[in-house]
Write a protein that holds these residues in place. Structure first.
Motif, PDB file in Angstrom:
ATOM      1  N   SER A 163       0.810  -1.220   0.000  1.00 37.73           N
ATOM      2  CA  SER A 163       0.000   0.000   0.000  1.00 37.73           C
ATOM      3  C   SER A 163       0.845   1.272   0.000  1.00 37.73           C
ATOM      4  CB  SER A 163      -0.934   0.004   1.211  1.00 37.73           C
ATOM      5  OG  SER A 163      -0.195  -0.037   2.413  1.00 37.73           O
ATOM      6  N   MET A 164       2.149   1.149   0.258  1.00 40.60           N
ATOM      7  CA  MET A 164       3.024   2.323   0.299  1.00 40.60           C
ATOM      8  C   MET A 164       3.834   2.487  -0.982  1.00 40.60           C
ATOM      9  SD  MET A 164       1.905   1.801   3.265  1.00 40.60           S
ATOM     10  CE  MET A 164       1.999   1.446   4.972  1.00 40.60           C
ATOM     11  N   LYS A 165       3.875   1.450  -1.790  1.00 39.61           N
ATOM     12  CA  LYS A 165       4.692   1.519  -3.001  1.00 39.61           C
ATOM     13  C   LYS A 165       4.226   2.653  -3.901  1.00 39.61           C
ATOM     14  CE  LYS A 165       5.991  -3.363  -3.218  1.00 39.61           C
ATOM     15  NZ  LYS A 165       5.852  -4.637  -3.970  1.00 39.61           N
ATOM     16  N   GLY A 166       5.184   3.410  -4.379  1.00 42.15           N
ATOM     17  CA  GLY A 166       4.870   4.518  -5.274  1.00 42.15           C
ATOM     18  C   GLY A 166       4.620   5.826  -4.562  1.00 42.15           C
ATOM     19  N   ARG A 167       4.308   5.776  -3.276  1.00 47.33           N
ATOM     20  CA  ARG A 167       4.073   7.005  -2.520  1.00 47.33           C
ATOM     21  C   ARG A 167       5.175   7.275  -1.495  1.00 47.33           C
ATOM     22  NH1 ARG A 167      -0.144   7.775   0.820  1.00 47.33           N
ATOM     23  NH2 ARG A 167      -0.293   5.579   1.410  1.00 47.33           N
ATOM     24  N   PHE A 168       5.715   6.215  -0.911  1.00 49.84           N
ATOM     25  CA  PHE A 168       6.745   6.349   0.120  1.00 49.84           C
ATOM     26  C   PHE A 168       8.084   5.882  -0.435  1.00 49.84           C
ATOM     27  CE2 PHE A 168       3.766   5.806   4.049  1.00 49.84           C
ATOM     28  CZ  PHE A 168       2.993   6.856   3.593  1.00 49.84           C
ATOM     29  N   THR A 169       9.143   6.543  -0.008  1.00 52.11           N
ATOM     30  CA  THR A 169      10.487   6.159  -0.398  1.00 52.11           C
ATOM     31  C   THR A 169      11.389   6.147   0.826  1.00 52.11           C
ATOM     32  OG1 THR A 169      10.205   7.182  -2.582  1.00 52.11           O
ATOM     33  CG2 THR A 169      12.450   6.679  -1.882  1.00 52.11           C
ATOM     34  N   ILE A 170      12.053   5.023   1.043  1.00 50.45           N
ATOM     35  CA  ILE A 170      13.004   4.916   2.151  1.00 50.45           C
ATOM     36  C   ILE A 170      14.407   5.062   1.588  1.00 50.45           C
ATOM     37  CG2 ILE A 170      13.161   2.385   2.035  1.00 50.45           C
ATOM     38  CD1 ILE A 170      13.331   2.409   5.132  1.00 50.45           C
ATOM     39  N   SER A 171      15.237   5.768   2.324  1.00 48.58           N
ATOM     40  CA  SER A 171      16.617   5.959   1.895  1.00 48.58           C
ATOM     41  C   SER A 171      17.490   6.116   3.133  1.00 48.58           C
ATOM     42  CB  SER A 171      16.740   7.192   0.996  1.00 48.58           C
ATOM     43  OG  SER A 171      16.359   8.357   1.712  1.00 48.58           O
ATOM     44  N   ARG A 172      18.801   6.138   2.937  1.00 49.05           N
ATOM     45  CA  ARG A 172      19.670   6.333   4.078  1.00 49.05           C
ATOM     46  C   ARG A 172      20.898   7.129   3.686  1.00 49.05           C
ATOM     47  NH1 ARG A 172      23.277   2.329   6.841  1.00 49.05           N
ATOM     48  NH2 ARG A 172      24.288   4.351   7.037  1.00 49.05           N
ATOM     49  N   ASP A 173      21.455   7.782   4.674  1.00 52.71           N
ATOM     50  CA  ASP A 173      22.690   8.549   4.529  1.00 52.71           C
ATOM     51  C   ASP A 173      23.733   7.827   5.369  1.00 52.71           C
ATOM     52  OD1 ASP A 173      24.824  10.343   4.927  1.00 52.71           O
ATOM     53  OD2 ASP A 173      23.517  12.058   4.564  1.00 52.71           O
ATOM     54  N   ASN A 174      24.644   7.159   4.706  1.00 51.16           N
ATOM     55  CA  ASN A 174      25.633   6.358   5.431  1.00 51.16           C
ATOM     56  C   ASN A 174      26.488   7.212   6.362  1.00 51.16           C
ATOM     57  OD1 ASN A 174      24.723   4.118   4.091  1.00 51.16           O
ATOM     58  ND2 ASN A 174      26.370   4.071   2.602  1.00 51.16           N
ATOM     59  N   ALA A 175      26.859   8.385   5.907  1.00 53.81           N
ATOM     60  CA  ALA A 175      27.747   9.235   6.697  1.00 53.81           C
ATOM     61  C   ALA A 175      27.086   9.701   7.984  1.00 53.81           C
ATOM     62  CB  ALA A 175      28.191  10.421   5.861  1.00 53.81           C
ATOM     63  N   LYS A 176      25.772   9.856   7.954  1.00 55.53           N
ATOM     64  CA  LYS A 176      25.047  10.368   9.115  1.00 55.53           C
ATOM     65  C   LYS A 176      24.362   9.277   9.918  1.00 55.53           C
ATOM     66  CE  LYS A 176      24.082  14.881   7.014  1.00 55.53           C
ATOM     67  NZ  LYS A 176      23.022  15.831   6.625  1.00 55.53           N
ATOM     68  N   ASN A 177      24.487   8.019   9.481  1.00 57.86           N
ATOM     69  CA  ASN A 177      23.767   6.923  10.149  1.00 57.86           C
ATOM     70  C   ASN A 177      22.286   7.255  10.305  1.00 57.86           C
ATOM     71  OD1 ASN A 177      25.942   5.196  10.391  1.00 57.86           O
ATOM     72  ND2 ASN A 177      26.507   5.942  12.421  1.00 57.86           N
ATOM     73  N   THR A 178      21.723   7.792   9.270  1.00 55.17           N
ATOM     74  CA  THR A 178      20.335   8.258   9.308  1.00 55.17           C
ATOM     75  C   THR A 178      19.543   7.627   8.174  1.00 55.17           C
ATOM     76  OG1 THR A 178      20.962  10.354  10.316  1.00 55.17           O
ATOM     77  CG2 THR A 178      18.830  10.275   9.205  1.00 55.17           C
ATOM     78  N   VAL A 179      18.334   7.219   8.502  1.00 56.46           N
ATOM     79  CA  VAL A 179      17.403   6.678   7.523  1.00 56.46           C
ATOM     80  C   VAL A 179      16.231   7.638   7.388  1.00 56.46           C
ATOM     81  CG1 VAL A 179      15.834   4.768   7.008  1.00 56.46           C
ATOM     82  CG2 VAL A 179      18.078   4.309   7.969  1.00 56.46           C
ATOM     83  N   TYR A 180      15.757   7.797   6.174  1.00 56.96           N
ATOM     84  CA  TYR A 180      14.671   8.729   5.890  1.00 56.96           C
ATOM     85  C   TYR A 180      13.471   7.981   5.318  1.00 56.96           C
ATOM     86  CZ  TYR A 180      18.598  11.964   6.116  1.00 56.96           C
ATOM     87  OH  TYR A 180      19.706  12.654   6.514  1.00 56.96           O
ATOM     88  N   LEU A 181      12.313   8.535   5.534  1.00 59.26           N
ATOM     89  CA  LEU A 181      11.097   8.055   4.886  1.00 59.26           C
ATOM     90  C   LEU A 181      10.411   9.259   4.258  1.00 59.26           C
ATOM     91  CD1 LEU A 181       9.294   5.554   4.369  1.00 59.26           C
ATOM     92  CD2 LEU A 181       7.907   6.311   6.318  1.00 59.26           C
ATOM     93  N   GLN A 182      10.499   9.345   2.954  1.00 56.03           N
ATOM     94  CA  GLN A 182       9.812  10.410   2.222  1.00 56.03           C
ATOM     95  C   GLN A 182       8.406   9.926   1.915  1.00 56.03           C
ATOM     96  OE1 GLN A 182      10.880  13.581   1.288  1.00 56.03           O
ATOM     97  NE2 GLN A 182       8.757  13.845   0.612  1.00 56.03           N
ATOM     98  N   MET A 183       7.423  10.684   2.379  1.00 52.61           N
ATOM     99  CA  MET A 183       6.030  10.307   2.194  1.00 52.61           C
ATOM    100  C   MET A 183       5.332  11.357   1.344  1.00 52.61           C
ATOM    101  SD  MET A 183       5.141   8.956   6.041  1.00 52.61           S
ATOM    102  CE  MET A 183       5.249  10.599   6.762  1.00 52.61           C
ATOM    103  N   ASN A 184       4.832  10.941   0.203  1.00 50.55           N
ATOM    104  CA  ASN A 184       4.131  11.834  -0.716  1.00 50.55           C
ATOM    105  C   ASN A 184       2.677  11.407  -0.879  1.00 50.55           C
ATOM    106  OD1 ASN A 184       6.617  13.167  -1.217  1.00 50.55           O
ATOM    107  ND2 ASN A 184       7.111  11.739  -2.870  1.00 50.55           N
ATOM    108  N   SER A 185       1.888  12.309  -1.420  1.00 48.50           N
ATOM    109  CA  SER A 185       0.464  12.023  -1.674  1.00 48.50           C
ATOM    110  C   SER A 185      -0.201  11.430  -0.430  1.00 48.50           C
ATOM    111  CB  SER A 185       0.332  11.050  -2.851  1.00 48.50           C
ATOM    112  OG  SER A 185       0.929  11.591  -4.013  1.00 48.50           O
ATOM    113  N   LEU A 186       0.021  12.081   0.688  1.00 49.61           N
ATOM    114  CA  LEU A 186      -0.482  11.548   1.950  1.00 49.61           C
ATOM    115  C   LEU A 186      -2.003  11.569   1.991  1.00 49.61           C
ATOM    116  CD1 LEU A 186       2.216  13.022   4.291  1.00 49.61           C
ATOM    117  CD2 LEU A 186       1.627  10.606   4.122  1.00 49.61           C
ATOM    118  N   LYS A 187      -2.553  10.556   2.651  1.00 45.97           N
ATOM    119  CA  LYS A 187      -3.989  10.376   2.784  1.00 45.97           C
ATOM    120  C   LYS A 187      -4.359  10.382   4.265  1.00 45.97           C
ATOM    121  CE  LYS A 187      -3.730   7.145  -1.106  1.00 45.97           C
ATOM    122  NZ  LYS A 187      -4.018   5.749  -1.557  1.00 45.97           N
ATOM    123  N   PRO A 188      -5.589  10.700   4.580  1.00 46.34           N
ATOM    124  CA  PRO A 188      -5.991  10.661   6.000  1.00 46.34           C
ATOM    125  C   PRO A 188      -5.709   9.308   6.655  1.00 46.34           C
ATOM    126  CG  PRO A 188      -7.640  11.809   4.719  1.00 46.34           C
ATOM    127  CD  PRO A 188      -6.652  11.250   3.717  1.00 46.34           C
TER     128      PRO A 188
END
Length: 116
Positions: free
Chosen positions: A62-87
């Motif tokens: 249900s998240m495919k195409g709207r959410f993107t997970i990524s990471r920054d190795n240097a910062k030891n940080t993972v991100y979740l970009q969420m687009n087209s958000l729904k209630p």
């Protein structure tokens, strides 16, 4: 492993948010990082995951195409970009780290509210 999630907030339907999760401690033991969410009155559900090298990603259907997970190795940080958000995306979002066969380290959660 200690995890610190941030980036939640109030957003209108159709809007976007980016969640961040910083990892510290024994990060060398992490195999994968993931995001989960729990909506009011519902069970926690898997959202997305990424291996520690960042070369493989996994998503709930249900998240495919709207959410993107990524990471920054240097910062030891993972991100979740969420687009087209729904209630129905309204939930507390948790980041988690897998150091063995399961996700066994959890962040404190960050609330995402999608509402007009």
């Amino acid at each position: 492993v200690q995890l610190q999630a941030s980036g939640g907030g109030l957003v209108q339907p159709g809007g976007s948010l980016r969640l961040s999760c910083g990892a510290s401690g024994r990060t060398f033991s992490i195999n994968r990082m993931g995001w989960f969410r729990q909506a009011p009155g519902k069970d926690r559900e898997f959202v997305a995951a990424i291996n520690w090298s960042g070369t493989s990603t996994y998503y709930a259907d249900s998240m495919k195409g709207r959410f993107t997970i990524s990471r920054d190795n240097a910062k030891n940080t993972v991100y979740l970009q969420m687009n087209s958000l729904k209630p129905e995306d309204t939930a507390v979002y948790y980041c988690a780290a897998q150091t063995g066969r399961s996700f066994n380290s959890w962040g404190q959660g960050t609330l995402v509210t999608v509402s007009s």
